[in-house]
Each structure stands twice: as C-alpha cells, then as structure tokens.
Design an enzyme around this catalytic site. Structure first.
Site, mmCIF file in Angstrom:
data_model
loop_
_atom_site.group_PDB
_atom_site.id
_atom_site.type_symbol
_atom_site.label_atom_id
_atom_site.label_comp_id
_atom_site.label_asym_id
_atom_site.label_seq_id
_atom_site.Cartn_x
_atom_site.Cartn_y
_atom_site.Cartn_z
ATOM 1 C CB SER A 65 -0.950 0.017 1.202
ATOM 2 O OG SER A 65 -1.777 -1.120 1.165
ATOM 3 C CB ILE A 72 0.574 3.422 3.962
ATOM 4 C CG1 ILE A 72 -0.502 3.265 2.887
ATOM 5 C CG2 ILE A 72 0.143 4.396 5.051
ATOM 6 C CD1 ILE A 72 -0.889 4.520 2.195
ATOM 7 C CG HIS A 106 0.558 1.887 8.264
ATOM 8 N ND1 HIS A 106 -0.745 2.037 7.894
ATOM 9 C CD2 HIS A 106 1.095 0.974 7.416
ATOM 10 C CE1 HIS A 106 -0.995 1.220 6.867
ATOM 11 N NE2 HIS A 106 0.101 0.571 6.559
ATOM 12 C CB VAL A 166 19.444 -19.418 0.892
ATOM 13 C CG1 VAL A 166 19.825 -20.342 2.049
ATOM 14 C CG2 VAL A 166 20.230 -18.115 0.958
ATOM 15 C CB CYS A 210 3.060 8.270 -20.238
ATOM 16 S SG CYS A 210 2.278 7.472 -21.640
#
Lengths: 427, 480, 123
Positions: free
Chosen positions: B47, B49, B51, B174, B401
C-alpha cells in the site's frame, strides 16, 4: 524564439498541416517531432492500403508518409527531430511551447498559432481490468508491430489477439507471415472494430477465427505468458459461465482501442469532448483556446490516414488564416447536435461566417445501422439526405455541409443517422 | 577466503534496511537474493503507506517498530533522495455502531505513542475530504501518516548499503544452512558462503528458513492483496490516505494518493497456497470496487491504468519475529504490514544486536547520503535546461507519458545496483509506468538495455530469467 | 452456375459482392460493387485470387537494420508463403531508396519486390 505556426507532431497530420499552412502563405512554420524521423506511426505500418482516396493508388505507410515528407522538404519547412514538447501554455494571449531535445536542450518557443498533431496511443491492458498474471508476452498490437517491422524481432510464436482493431488484424497477418501461429482474435463487441477488408485479407485469408462477443477472462504464466482463457460474453458484455476455453499461447496482443493523446491539450486547458477524448473544436478545427488548432488522431481517432491528411490540411489552412488575420469576425456559434445513431460529430460547433464553401463533418455511429440514411436538418428543415447501405461504429462517416444553406438566422443544426424506412438497427 | 561477518538473506525492504544499518559498522556483509533485483517480493507491491502506528496492539513489536520507523522515515527519505509525503490518514467509520471501535483505535494510538491523532465527526472529515461518502459518520485523523514509494525506499537503502561497502548477490537462492563452529555455512544456488551470522529476511520464505534451524516452528501464510492504480489525472481525488475502520462490512480497503501522483485502491486479503500466485482475479477487482466505494464517492474507476497483486508474509502469531532464533541466526520474519513503515527500526534493532554480539566497530567512513537517479520532469525549467546542457541524453525523451529521458534510463542502468530488466528500469525511473503502460517506450528501453549491457534484444527480460520479451530475430542486420 | 459472396478489399468501403460463374468457372456477372475496382476484384477473386505482400528485408550498413518492402503489384495468393521465404533470405545494402528493386521476378511471379522506405547509409 518565436515562430508563426508551431506544429506539434510530424506524423501524417502534422506534415499535412504544415504544408497547407505554408501554401496558405505563412512562411514561418516549424514542426516539432519527438521521434528521429518524420512520418509518425506510418513508418511502422508497412502494409498497403493507404492513399487510395488521396493519391488514387494503394501505398504502404512509409510510402504515403514519404509523399508528404518530400513535399515538406521541397517547401523548406523546418522540422526539429527528437524534440518532445513537455509543456504548452497561454499567458496574456501568448502561446508558449516548451520542448526538450538532445540537440537544442530546453527551448521555450512562442507561437502565433499551434496545431496539435500528437496522434493517439493504444489502450493498455490495465484499462481493461483483465484478471490474471502479469507475465512478459502481453503487448499492445502497435508495440508488437514496431518490434517486428522496425527492429526485426518476433515477440512470440503462438498468439492470441484480444480486440479486432485494425492494428490487431494487420498484426495477425504479419505474424502469421513470419511463422507465428495466431490462434484466434477475440472481440468483446458483437461486431469487429476494424475495417471489413482487413477481416478478409488478414484473418479469412489465413483461416484465423474471429470470435465476436468473446473476451479474455484469465491470463496464465508466471514469467512469460503460457495461456489465456477466453469466454463468450452476454449482451452486457459479462462473461458467460461455462463458455470458458483455455488456449495455450506465449503471446497476447491487445488491439482494444485507441485514445487521443491530449496531455498537452489538457495542460493548456483545452476543452476535451468526452465522446471523442479529443478537443472540442469549431468549424475551423480551433479548440476552446484561441490560436490552438487540432487535427488527426489527437482530435478523434480515424480509420483512414487519407482523412487525417484532409482534416489536417484544413487545420493548417485555418491556422494560417488566423496568423495572417484573415479569419472572419466571429459571428455566432451554432452547435452541431448529433442525433439518432450518431455518437459525436467533429466539429462540434459551426460559425457560418467563418465557414468555407463546404465543410466536411465527420462522425461515428453508436451501433451498426443497415439500410441506413444520413440526414442534416437546419432549424428542423432537411437540407441533406443520403442513403448508406451500412454504417458501423468501426467506420467513420461524413456529411458535407454547404455554406449556401446558411442565411444568418439559423439556430439549430442537427446531424442524424439511422435506418431509413424499412431498414433496421442491429447491435 | 575470510568468512563474512553477516549474510543477509533477502533483498527486500527489511534485508536492505538491515544491510544499511550494518554498514554503519566495519565488517564483511553480503545480501543474497534469489531474484534478479531488490524488492522483488512483498516490498514491490503493497500500500506504500508509512503508517502512523495506531493499529498494532500496544506492547507488540509491530507497535514499537512502526512508531519508531514512522518517526525516522522523513529524515531517512531525505538521506536516500526518495519521495516521501506526510499526507495524513483518515480512518473512516461507516456505521454508527462501530464508533466505539474508532475511540478504541484512538486510545490504542495514544498508548503506542502516536502523535497528531484526532477524532472527527463525519462532517468534519468531509470538510477535509469532499469526496468522502455520506456514510462516513466519524473518522480518526492521523496527521503523521505518510506515503512513500516502497521500491525506491528498498533501492535507496540497498544502494546506500552498497556505497558503504555491503555486497549484493542476485539470482542467488539459499538452498541450505549448515551450522559451523564459527557460525554458518550458507549453501546457495551459486556457491557456498561462510559467515558468522545469518539474518533471515526472506519474506514469504522466512518460515522455511526459520523452521530449518529451529524446533519452535513459525508459520508464514502467503496473503495475497490485489490493487488497482488509477491515472494521475485523478490522483487528487482524495488527499489523505482513506482507511475504513474494520467493522461489520469487513476489513475494508484503502484509497490513497501515491507519491507519484496516482491514486491507489486496495488491497484485498486472501490467504493462498502458492506464494508466487500473483494473479489478479475478477472477484478481487470487483471486491475492491465495491468496498472502496463505501467510503469514497465518485471513484473514477474508468481511470484504472493497471491492477496488480502483492504477497504479504503473514505470521500466524500476528507479530513480527525479531530474535536470535538459533545461535548466530537472527530472524526478521513475519514482516507484513506495517513492515514497510517499520523497516528502518527493524534494521537498526537487528544491526545493533548483531554488532553487539560480534563486537563490530563503528565504520567511520559511513556516508548516509545517497543520490537517486535524477527526475527531470520534477525539476524547474532552468534546472532541467542546465541538466540537459551537462548531458544531452537528458533531452531525449524515451517514455512520453512520464517524460523520462534516455539520460535517466542510462543512469538507472549504471547505478550502484543498476537496472537489468525492463521492470528494473521502470521501477527506478518510472519509464513505462504511465498511462500507455510502456506501449511506446518498451522497445526503446529494451534497445538501451541491450546496448548498455552489451547483449542482444533476445536476452532482454521483463523481470525473471524466463520472462524474455522477444523470441526470435527474424531479420538481423546483414553481417558480411 | 455458382454464386460467390465476397467482401471487396479494394478499398475501405468493403462492398458486399455477388459473383456469378458458369459451369466452366468463368465469371458471368459481378454485382454489389460500387466501382470498377470492385468488379475487377470480384472477377479475380473467384478465378485467380491475388494479394500484395508486404514485409521487411535486412539492410547492410544502414541507419536502420531493416527496410520495409512490397510486391510491386499483386501476386497469386497461393504464392504468398513462397514469396515470404524469398524475402526472408533477401538483403540489400544501404543506401536504399523507395522503389529500389530488392528481388526481381519473385518466385517466378513476374513481379518485383521493391523497397517501400528510404534507408540512408550509416555515417
């Protein structure tokens, strides 16, 4: 730095606009082209079928482009290559085009008029919300076209194509000719998005099935595409459970629509039509920002380059008139109302005082109309009626308006398309 | 050969943070990563974020690391030259019956030491966020909540570590751990590494490693989360990160701006068997659309430019596992949300303990400053012009873009941990992340990768070793 | 007597053609076309269908690695893949101009394959 007319984009629209602006008497025209050569997307459209309308012969994309490039060069129209416009602004009535290039760095160019000729881009996968993995092997058809035709590489060997846009159809044939197996073309609509001739010569010729009312509902493969699932859709375009079919493939090409590239238009505040995703323009192909004109696929997506050139010639001529102070005083604006089966018209408004002797109005229908008719009504009175055996959303239609129809008091102008009596609407 | 002091397994945000913190000390450190780039697992799709820290239960490692991480993140972002924006978060309550839970969350936040918390009425919240739904009957404002680019954080930490002497080995899986007298022998797909200490930061694979060396097993469940990313034209639909208070309607999804100006909607939460099942599902996307619309009105879902799924390493004990599980084997396992926010704190915590254990001296040459690939589109015209004069390749736009130049792509390829794939270039420069989703620029970026890495287009990959983009050269240049 | 229903590929209009042939296979009548081109197409398509083939050919010493090419006119449809094979093997040295002949009389069709784009030599 200042130029009378700056043309943004050196593809078919930009070339035709530049040539006609010069021919209309403006000496100082500059083309800004982001690629390293003029011609735009035509350079990768190596198939034939261009120019029947303009040159009465069938040319390939590069050949069609070359005709205009040679003409622009013969007229001595300068073009900056590798120059990308990053900003377009209007302050105190002055238009400023900011662009960057390897050779000239960052330049701020003032312009008497600007013609927007940026073309369009392909709709990507994300916009479709196709479920599934995100492996390599999913390309828009135009990207695959560039890899095959310009770089000489085959993106995959076993191909499914979603969407029956012309580029997808062309690539079905192209990849088949290069040894790939095209499994099918799935089209979510009940009709093809491409030209009929391309269905015949790109799919039928090679036995490639076109599955109408079908879409891709899953993509498999962790790193490279391993297969897709297609399913039939109902009339609300929702997949019908039980119709799923797994198709092993290593490549999915998308040909699901084109979107006019109007980032710069938005930056300067040009009003965009939700129907075309392009600028709303008047009879002069001028946008809501004075001095800014638009033509070609940035204005609305065309099927045929010939009509792009024709439209761009008008835009270039009109930009020249504006720069030379030859535009008639604005009288009134009559809105063009698309009615019946028509989805939109270009232009969207018309000023009879500024109109030339004739004006070509281009439009698309929302649905397939068989035994159709086009009618133009001025203040409710029919001024044009033309029969069309078939009209389809995939094919652009037009109606030519005449200046002589307007006397100066008209309020409404309606362009109508639909079935003529005894005809029917389908789809 | 002298053994390593520390082998860190996993180049996600946690492994990179541990590595960077270790590099404040003198020692021989290596990060081994099975994939070809940093942040290829949980760190690349989440997300994004930072927090505030009100969510985790007081006293847990999650609560402690989150609050500490959140406090240092802004300074860290500055040191690493990565975007960070403290946009604040609103936890929205959609049902009056759930309001007491909002109060609980507020109090939990206070207990965890979170600053800048405030309870709002529905109308107060809507005054701050006009697109909030009328259903919102109350909200918790967390002013310290922020947004960040998870990949750039991971890369920034990793490149900073490299600059300060840490080695990175990619495509190195590993395969086994062997206890030795002085530490561990790490068997990898490439070779065998001797080390004093192992750090297990293997994300969804951390459970397996832990259980191989410890008889108190942990259980990591891969939990898939699907997201939709919307176009920049609608990136300001909300300015705060909008959470939904878990309630009768389920856990809810968040709607948040990203540091790059897009709008992010997600995630779903589905426990899956296969940690590599990153498929987006029709049901997931539908779920996102419905849930997001509960808290936010007029969501412009037609502007979706891409959807994707990420994998979270959920530990059934529901807390981070940060401990010396076996002698000289340190776990950083079960790092799910708020793992990104906690990474700086986890890195410091583990590096301190390891340094203490191994008596590692300070590294007097440690330089905290790292420079990212320049982002010309974000510069003023004057600055941009100057950059292009210095290096004309900054004037050649490749990705139209996002307006990313060839110069930026070359910088990304030649950076300390340079891009080797199309996705590597995309994550470092944003080339191909815009609304055309690489339709125009991918052939160009492929060419640049081939040219700069002295290879052929056939060898260029999207990401993993099997993800080649073209399969055959049908017309080579004529070689006489 | 037989009737063939075709879609004309002569131009984007895509007219629906009806071609009637007699027992010897000879075309009796073409209807549904809106131009002469359509009638020609209809006649040819049921007797000896032809197509223009477009592809690319490798270039030596050019600014670009490949040059687009086309058959100057249509070739018989059943020769398309043979033509493609010849094109795949072909090469041309830069500089290339539009109309340069890349392959003479490709696969004995009597039709040349020509370049459809200019490719300057590499500096």
């Amino acid at each position: 730095m200042r130029h009378d007319i700056v043309i943004i984009g050196g593809g078919p629209a930009g070339l035709a606009a530049a040539i006609s602006a010069r021919e209309a008497g403006v000496e100082d025209v500059l083309i800004l082209e982001r690629e390293q050569e003029l011609g735009g997307i035509l350079n990768q459209c190596i198939h034939n079928g261009f120019g029947l309308h303009t040159f009465q012969e069938e040319l390939t994309g590069p050949e069609y482009a070359a005709r205009y490039i040679e003409k622009a060069q013969a007229l001595g129209i300068p073009a900056q290559l590798g120059a990308t416009v990053i900003d377009l602004a209007r302050e105190d009535g002055v238009l400023t085009v900011t662009c960057v290039s390897r050779q000239a760095g960052l330049q701020c160019i003032q312009a008497g008029a600007v013609v927007l000729c940026m073309g369009c881009r392909e709709r990507p996968r994300g916009a479709l919300n196709i479920p599934g993995c995100r492996p390599a092997g999913i390309f828009s058809a135009g990207t695959a076209q560039r890899l095959v035709n310009r770089e000489g590489y085959l993106p995959g060997r076993k191909v499914v194509i979603l969407g029956s846009g012309d580029i997808g159809l062309i690539m079905a044939r192209r990849m088949t000719l290069e040894g790939a197996q095209v499994q099918c073309v799935a089209e979510i609509q009940p009709y093809s998005g491409g030209l009929k001739r391309n269905i015949v010569q790109c799919l039928d010729d090679y036995g490639i099935p076109l599955k109408l009312s079908h879409t891709v509902v899953d993509i498999r493969g962790k790193e490279r595409v391993e297969g897709v699932t297609i399913a039939a859709v109902d009339d609300r375009m929702q997949p019908i459970p039980g119709t799923e079919e797994d198709i092993p493939c290593d490549t999915l090409l998308l040909s699901v629509g084109l979107i006019p590239e109007n980032e710069l238009s938005r930056q300067i505040g040009v009003e965009i039509s939700p129907a075309t995703n392009g600028p709303r323009v008047n009879e002069s192909l001028e946008t809501s920002i004075p001095g800014v004109f638009a033509c070609g696929n940035v204005l609305h997506v065309h099927d045929l380059v010939d009509y792009v050139s024709e439209e761009a010639e008008q835009a270039g001529r009109n930009a020249a008139r504006a720069v030379l102070g030859q535009s008639a005083e604005t009288g009134r604006e009559i809105p063009l109302s698309p009615t019946g089966a028509i989805r939109y018209t270009v232009p969207a408004t018309l000023d009879p005082a500024r109109m030339q002797e004739t004006l070509t109005v281009r439009f698309r229908v929302k649905e397939t109309v068989k035994s159709g008719q086009i009618r133009v009504l001025l203040d409710g009175k029919e001024v044009l009626r033309r029969n069309r055996p078939i009209m389809a959303p995939g094919e652009m239609e037009q109606a030519v308006l005449k200046k002589e129809w307007f006397t100066g008091t008209e309020q409404t102008l309606e362009v109508w398309a639909g079935p003529r009596e005894g005809g029917n609407t389908n789809g | 050969m002298k053994p390593y002091d520390v082998v860190v397994i996993g180049a996600g945000v946690t492994g990179a943070a541990v590595a960077r913190e270790l590099s404040r000390r003198k020692g021989r450190f290596v990060v081994v990563e099975r994939s070809g780039d940093v942040g290829e697992g949980t760190s690349k799709a989440n997300s994004a974020i930072v927090h505030a820290g009100f969510d985790a239960l007081p006293g847990t490692l999650k609560a402690k690391m989150n609050v500490q991480g959140s406090q240092v993140m802004e300074d860290l972002a500055r040191e690493l030259d990565i975007p960070y924006r403290r946009n604040g978060a609103l936890v929205t309550c959609l049902n009056p019956e759930d309001l007491p839970h909002l109060q609980e969350l507020y109090e939990r936040g206070l207990q965890n030491g979170v600053q800048g918390l405030r309870l709002l009425s529905g109308d107060e919240a809507r005054a701050m966020e006009p697109n909030l739904s009328q259903r919102v009957c109350g909200a918790l404002l967390a002013e310290t909540s922020a947004i960040i680019c998870p990949f750039e954080l991971t890369l920034g930490l990793a490149e900073s570590a490299v600059q300060n002497g840490v080695e990175f080995r990619f495509s190195t899986a590993v395969q086994g751990l062997e206890k030795t007298e002085t530490g561990w022998r790490v068997h990898t797909s490439q070779d065998v590494l001797e080390t004093r200490v192992v750090v297990n930061a293997a994300g969804v694979a951390a459970g397996e490693l832990h259980n191989a060396v410890c008889d108190r097993p942990i259980h990591i469940v891969p939990r898939k989360g699907e997201y939709m990313l919307l176009d920049k034209t609608v990136g300001d639909h909300v300015s705060h990160t909008i959470f939904q208070l878990p309630g009768k309607l389920g856990k809810g999804v968040l709607v948040s701006p990203t540091v790059h100006g897009n709008l992010l909607v997600g995630p779903t939460a589905l426990d899956v068997e296969d940690p590599e099942d990153l498929a987006v599902t029709a049901a997931g996307l539908k779920d996102l659309q419905e849930k997001a619309a509960l808290a936010v009105d007029r969501l412009p879902l037609r502007q979706v430019i891409t959807s994707f799924a990420g994998m979270r390493a959920h530990e059934t004990g529901d807390d981070f596992v940060l401990e010396e599980t076996a002698e000289n084997f340190f776990d950083a396992a079960g790092i799910e949300s708020p793992g990104l926010s906690s990474a700086p704190a986890i890195g410091a915590y583990l590096a301190d303990r390891i340094a203490q254990k191994l008596s590692l001296p300070e590294n007097p040459d440690f330089d905290p400053i790292r420079h990212a690939v320049p982002h010309l589109a974000g510069m003023s015209p004057q600055e941009r012009a100057a950059r292009i004069r210095e290096n004309p390749a900054y004037g050649a736009i490749v990705c139209r873009c996002e307006q990313i130049s060839e110069g930026e792509i070359l910088d990304a390829i030649h950076a300390p941990l340079g891009a080797r794939t199309l996705d590597g270039v995309k994550r470092r420069t944003r080339a191909g992340m815009g609304r055309c989703q690489a339709g125009f620029c991918s052939p160009r970026v492929m060419e640049l990768l081939a040219r700069e890495l002295h290879t052929d287009l056939l060898a260029v990959r999207k990401n993993g070793p099997e993800s080649r983009l073209v399969v055959e050269q049908i017309r080579g240049e004529d070689k006489p | 007597m037989a009737e063939h229903e075709l879609t004309c590929i002569g131009c984007p209009l895509g007219c629906a053609l009806r071609v009637e042939t007699d027992d010897t296979g000879a075309v009796v009548r073409v209807t549904g076309n809106t131009c002469k081109r359509g009638e020609d197409y209809g006649r040819r398509e049921v007797t000896c269908p032809t197509r223009t083939v477009t592809s690319t050919v490798r270039v030596a010493g050019g600014k670009e690695p490949v040059v687009p090419v086309r058959t100057r006119t249509d070739i018989p449809k059943d020769r398309i893949f043979a033509c493609m094979e010849a094109v795949r093997q072909a090469h041309i040295a830069a500089p290339v101009s539009i109309g340069d002949v890349v392959l003479h009389n490709v696969c004995g069709t009597g039709v040349d394959v020509i370049a459809s784009k200019a490719v300057p030599a590499r500096e």
